[in-house]
Write a protein that holds these residues in place. Sequence first.
Motif, PDB file in Angstrom:
ATOM      1  N   CYS A 117       0.837  -1.207   0.000  1.00  0.00           N
ATOM      2  CA  CYS A 117       0.000   0.000   0.000  1.00  0.00           C
ATOM      3  C   CYS A 117       0.877   1.265   0.000  1.00  0.00           C
ATOM      4  N   SER A 118       1.930   1.201  -0.815  1.00  0.00           N
ATOM      5  CA  SER A 118       2.797   2.364  -0.980  1.00  0.00           C
ATOM      6  C   SER A 118       3.467   2.298  -2.337  1.00  0.00           C
ATOM      7  N   ASP A 119       4.074   3.374  -2.734  1.00  0.00           N
ATOM      8  CA  ASP A 119       4.835   3.429  -3.979  1.00  0.00           C
ATOM      9  C   ASP A 119       6.307   3.347  -3.616  1.00  0.00           C
ATOM     10  N   ASP A 120       6.825   2.087  -3.568  1.00  0.00           N
ATOM     11  CA  ASP A 120       8.207   1.843  -3.171  1.00  0.00           C
ATOM     12  C   ASP A 120       8.487   2.472  -1.802  1.00  0.00           C
ATOM     13  N   TYR A 121       7.576   2.217  -0.859  1.00  0.00           N
ATOM     14  CA  TYR A 121       7.663   2.683   0.531  1.00  0.00           C
ATOM     15  C   TYR A 121       7.550   4.209   0.655  1.00  0.00           C
ATOM     16  N   GLN A 122       7.004   4.849  -0.384  1.00  0.00           N
ATOM     17  CA  GLN A 122       6.746   6.291  -0.360  1.00  0.00           C
ATOM     18  C   GLN A 122       5.300   6.531  -0.777  1.00  0.00           C
ATOM     19  N   GLY A 123       4.778   7.702  -0.451  1.00  0.00           N
ATOM     20  CA  GLY A 123       3.416   8.054  -0.881  1.00  0.00           C
ATOM     21  C   GLY A 123       2.398   7.008  -0.471  1.00  0.00           C
ATOM     22  N   HIS A 124       2.330   6.706   0.799  1.00  0.00           N
ATOM     23  CA  HIS A 124       1.499   5.609   1.296  1.00  0.00           C
ATOM     24  C   HIS A 124       0.000   5.838   1.083  1.00  0.00           C
ATOM     25  N   VAL A 270     -17.552 -16.403 -15.258  1.00  0.00           N
ATOM     26  CA  VAL A 270     -16.657 -15.976 -14.173  1.00  0.00           C
ATOM     27  C   VAL A 270     -16.287 -14.508 -14.374  1.00  0.00           C
ATOM     28  N   VAL A 271     -15.819 -13.876 -13.287  1.00  0.00           N
ATOM     29  CA  VAL A 271     -15.432 -12.463 -13.353  1.00  0.00           C
ATOM     30  C   VAL A 271     -13.937 -12.367 -13.645  1.00  0.00           C
ATOM     31  N   LEU A 272     -13.598 -11.702 -14.732  1.00  0.00           N
ATOM     32  CA  LEU A 272     -12.193 -11.548 -15.113  1.00  0.00           C
ATOM     33  C   LEU A 272     -11.641 -10.238 -14.553  1.00  0.00           C
ATOM     34  N   CYS A 273     -10.482 -10.316 -13.919  1.00  0.00           N
ATOM     35  CA  CYS A 273      -9.837  -9.138 -13.348  1.00  0.00           C
ATOM     36  C   CYS A 273      -8.353  -9.125 -13.718  1.00  0.00           C
ATOM     37  N   GLU A 274      -7.750  -7.974 -13.513  1.00  0.00           N
ATOM     38  CA  GLU A 274      -6.318  -7.833 -13.720  1.00  0.00           C
ATOM     39  C   GLU A 274      -5.700  -7.269 -12.443  1.00  0.00           C
ATOM     40  N   ILE A 275      -4.641  -7.888 -11.956  1.00  0.00           N
ATOM     41  CA  ILE A 275      -3.950  -7.369 -10.775  1.00  0.00           C
ATOM     42  C   ILE A 275      -2.965  -6.298 -11.224  1.00  0.00           C
ATOM     43  N   SER A 276      -3.083  -5.123 -10.638  1.00  0.00           N
ATOM     44  CA  SER A 276      -2.176  -4.036 -11.017  1.00  0.00           C
ATOM     45  C   SER A 276      -1.974  -3.095  -9.837  1.00  0.00           C
ATOM     46  N   LYS A 277      -0.935  -2.311  -9.918  1.00  0.00           N
ATOM     47  CA  LYS A 277      -0.629  -1.317  -8.893  1.00  0.00           C
ATOM     48  C   LYS A 277      -0.290  -0.025  -9.615  1.00  0.00           C
ATOM     49  N   SER A 278      -1.334   0.766  -9.848  1.00  0.00           N
ATOM     50  CA  SER A 278      -1.152   1.994 -10.624  1.00  0.00           C
ATOM     51  C   SER A 278      -0.322   3.022  -9.864  1.00  0.00           C
ATOM     52  N   SER A 279      -0.490   3.070  -8.555  1.00  0.00           N
ATOM     53  CA  SER A 279       0.302   4.030  -7.768  1.00  0.00           C
ATOM     54  C   SER A 279       0.716   3.389  -6.445  1.00  0.00           C
ATOM     55  N   ASN A 280      -0.152   3.492  -5.451  1.00  0.00           N
ATOM     56  CA  ASN A 280       0.235   3.006  -4.117  1.00  0.00           C
ATOM     57  C   ASN A 280      -0.723   1.975  -3.523  1.00  0.00           C
ATOM     58  N   PHE A 281      -1.495   1.276  -4.371  1.00  0.00           N
ATOM     59  CA  PHE A 281      -2.434   0.289  -3.850  1.00  0.00           C
ATOM     60  C   PHE A 281      -2.562  -0.878  -4.824  1.00  0.00           C
TER      61      PHE A 281
END
Length: 344
Positions: A117-124, A270-281
């Motif tokens: 839940c951060s952007d490389d331990y910044q911007g939490h 079924v529900v199709l999703c994509e795992i991604s981390k656009s910023s801090n989550f």
Amino acid sequence: MNKSNLTTIVKDLKQQEEHLKTKNALQGCLIVKKANTWVDEAKNRPIPNMLFSEFWYENELSILFADTNIGKSILAVQIADSLSRGKAISGFKLECKPKKVLYLDFELSDKQFENRCSDDYQGHYTFHENFLRAELNSELELPAKHKSIEDYLCDSLELSITKSEAEVLIIDNLTYLNNDNEKAKYALHLMKTLKKLTKSNNISVLVLSHTPKREDSKPITKNDLAGSKMLMNFCDSSFAIGASSQDHSFRYIKQIKQRNTEHLYHSENVVLCEISKSSNFLKFNFLGFVSESEHLANIASSSIEERDDKMIGLINQGLSNVQIGKELGIHEATVRQRKAKLNI
């Protein structure tokens, strides 16, 4: 006789009437009433709201299971965040106001949790105050009356829920709590405790669990859950996450058991999703509804490189993403992602 005395007498008579009804209904360990009485009493209780679309409803004991490193914790934290804010995850339904959530995390350390839940331990990322997280105390001394940490945890759950005023409990995960030599015993004990809590405390519970090693070319079934028969008997609902053979970041969510709704998210939907981390989550992003068979591993299928070559040829023919997906037997979202990765 004054009005106050009359009110007291009426109240006492009502209490005696209720006591007699309960006494007459008890037959050993069973409560026996007329079917119409059960219905009339149920009318006074609220209709359960959706917590995570039709996968999980209020006051249910639900199980979310998947293989290791598929994303159970990612989705569970996202659901907890959604419930704490009273804001639905895009593409999914939520019918309740903000709830206080207690998340028992036996998987990640606080630093690992921070990383997600951060952007490389910044911007939490900032969670809502309704979101409470708990870990086991590493310096815990087991009380003499408890034989194991599992026993102690089961006895501590109700106290923790009461003190925190939690309305939702998420346990991540059941597998961690199982002693190798007595898996069935502790799983059964915990499930009985949790089932009791849903009734006595009006709390909604989600339990995460692993699956034994399974073939990714076969559809997910209830038999893929470790200790499936026993656990399935105790839960009200269950859903699972599967990995997609089309793209390493794709996941699909499938309904396994349900009591409050019809079977909606089956093999063909079924529900199709994509795992991604656009910023801090780190989270699941909704893509659409697909057939499970499209995402199962197929030994006879072409390699991704061969498929990309065919896709490029179809692109050069001027076909749309949807048309290309139909030609290749993949979801149009896969086409979009592969085009982006290939800079086409």
